[in-house]
Design a protein around this motif. Sequence first.
Motif, PDB file in Angstrom:
ATOM      1  N   ASP A  24     -31.587 -22.845   1.908  1.00 13.20           N
ATOM      2  CA  ASP A  24     -30.291 -22.794   2.579  1.00 13.20           C
ATOM      3  C   ASP A  24     -29.790 -21.362   2.501  1.00 13.20           C
ATOM      4  O   ASP A  24     -29.593 -20.834   1.406  1.00 13.20           O
ATOM      5  CB  ASP A  24     -29.312 -23.758   1.915  1.00 13.20           C
ATOM      6  CG  ASP A  24     -28.018 -23.915   2.697  1.00 13.20           C
ATOM      7  OD1 ASP A  24     -27.631 -22.977   3.420  1.00 13.20           O
ATOM      8  OD2 ASP A  24     -27.386 -24.981   2.570  1.00 13.20           O
ATOM      9  N   PHE A  28     -22.534 -19.580  -1.105  1.00 16.10           N
ATOM     10  CA  PHE A  28     -21.921 -20.668  -1.860  1.00 16.10           C
ATOM     11  C   PHE A  28     -20.779 -20.136  -2.719  1.00 16.10           C
ATOM     12  O   PHE A  28     -20.959 -19.211  -3.514  1.00 16.10           O
ATOM     13  CB  PHE A  28     -22.959 -21.350  -2.759  1.00 16.10           C
ATOM     14  CG  PHE A  28     -24.009 -22.084  -1.982  1.00 16.10           C
ATOM     15  CD1 PHE A  28     -23.808 -23.396  -1.606  1.00 16.10           C
ATOM     16  CD2 PHE A  28     -25.195 -21.459  -1.619  1.00 16.10           C
ATOM     17  CE1 PHE A  28     -24.769 -24.089  -0.880  1.00 16.10           C
ATOM     18  CE2 PHE A  28     -26.158 -22.134  -0.893  1.00 16.10           C
ATOM     19  CZ  PHE A  28     -25.943 -23.457  -0.527  1.00 16.10           C
ATOM     20  N   SER A  30     -19.178 -22.207  -4.746  1.00 15.82           N
ATOM     21  CA  SER A  30     -19.176 -23.063  -5.920  1.00 15.82           C
ATOM     22  C   SER A  30     -20.609 -23.358  -6.349  1.00 15.82           C
ATOM     23  O   SER A  30     -21.444 -23.733  -5.523  1.00 15.82           O
ATOM     24  CB  SER A  30     -18.455 -24.375  -5.606  1.00 15.82           C
ATOM     25  OG  SER A  30     -18.679 -25.330  -6.608  1.00 15.82           O
ATOM     26  N   ASP A  32     -21.353 -25.849  -8.009  1.00 17.00           N
ATOM     27  CA  ASP A  32     -21.496 -27.297  -7.906  1.00 17.00           C
ATOM     28  C   ASP A  32     -22.310 -27.672  -6.666  1.00 17.00           C
ATOM     29  O   ASP A  32     -23.124 -28.591  -6.716  1.00 17.00           O
ATOM     30  CB  ASP A  32     -20.127 -27.982  -7.845  1.00 17.00           C
ATOM     31  CG  ASP A  32     -19.399 -27.937  -9.170  1.00 17.00           C
ATOM     32  OD1 ASP A  32     -20.074 -27.798 -10.221  1.00 17.00           O
ATOM     33  OD2 ASP A  32     -18.155 -28.041  -9.160  1.00 17.00           O
ATOM     34  N   ASP A  33     -22.081 -26.952  -5.561  1.00 17.65           N
ATOM     35  CA  ASP A  33     -22.848 -27.217  -4.338  1.00 17.65           C
ATOM     36  C   ASP A  33     -24.330 -26.902  -4.540  1.00 17.65           C
ATOM     37  O   ASP A  33     -25.203 -27.623  -4.048  1.00 17.65           O
ATOM     38  CB  ASP A  33     -22.292 -26.411  -3.164  1.00 17.65           C
ATOM     39  CG  ASP A  33     -20.910 -26.865  -2.750  1.00 17.65           C
ATOM     40  OD1 ASP A  33     -20.571 -28.042  -2.999  1.00 17.65           O
ATOM     41  OD2 ASP A  33     -20.167 -26.052  -2.185  1.00 17.65           O
ATOM     42  N   LYS A  36     -26.115 -29.616  -6.557  1.00 19.51           N
ATOM     43  CA  LYS A  36     -26.378 -30.839  -5.799  1.00 19.51           C
ATOM     44  C   LYS A  36     -27.624 -30.725  -4.917  1.00 19.51           C
ATOM     45  O   LYS A  36     -28.138 -31.730  -4.422  1.00 19.51           O
ATOM     46  CB  LYS A  36     -25.179 -31.184  -4.915  1.00 19.51           C
ATOM     47  CG  LYS A  36     -23.957 -31.577  -5.710  1.00 19.51           C
ATOM     48  CD  LYS A  36     -22.776 -31.786  -4.782  1.00 19.51           C
ATOM     49  CE  LYS A  36     -21.493 -31.956  -5.571  1.00 19.51           C
ATOM     50  NZ  LYS A  36     -20.319 -31.997  -4.686  1.00 19.51           N
ATOM     51  N   MET A  37     -28.124 -29.518  -4.700  1.00 19.55           N
ATOM     52  CA  MET A  37     -29.283 -29.320  -3.825  1.00 19.55           C
ATOM     53  C   MET A  37     -30.552 -29.850  -4.490  1.00 19.55           C
ATOM     54  O   MET A  37     -30.689 -29.809  -5.713  1.00 19.55           O
ATOM     55  CB  MET A  37     -29.459 -27.840  -3.489  1.00 19.55           C
ATOM     56  CG  MET A  37     -28.371 -27.286  -2.616  1.00 19.55           C
ATOM     57  SD  MET A  37     -28.557 -25.517  -2.309  1.00 19.55           S
ATOM     58  CE  MET A  37     -30.026 -25.512  -1.286  1.00 19.55           C
TER      59      MET A  37
END
Length: 89
Positions: A24, A28, A30, A32-33, A36-37
């Motif tokens: 990706d 980013f 955060s 946190d994102d 989650k990947m």
Amino acid sequence: MKHGTKPKFKYKRVKIIWLDILNDNSWFDSFDDVNKMTYAWCQDTGYLYSKDAKMVKIFTSYSQDGDKITIGNVTVFPRSVVKKIEVLK
């Protein structure tokens, strides 16, 4: 070979379940994102040409003229990414 008989097709139709990377290029804000990947679960269906400890090879197209078989659309998977090979009917 008798007239009107088709030679036996020796390749099994299979579904390959394998893992692929995820990339990706977004920025980013955060972490946190990012946490989650994950990688991608993928599936391919074709005819099993060969498999060994290093790779799995399938093809999805073929032409048969008498005893001669011509194949196309070959995919080679590193064995390390293949998680399951399921024989289809």
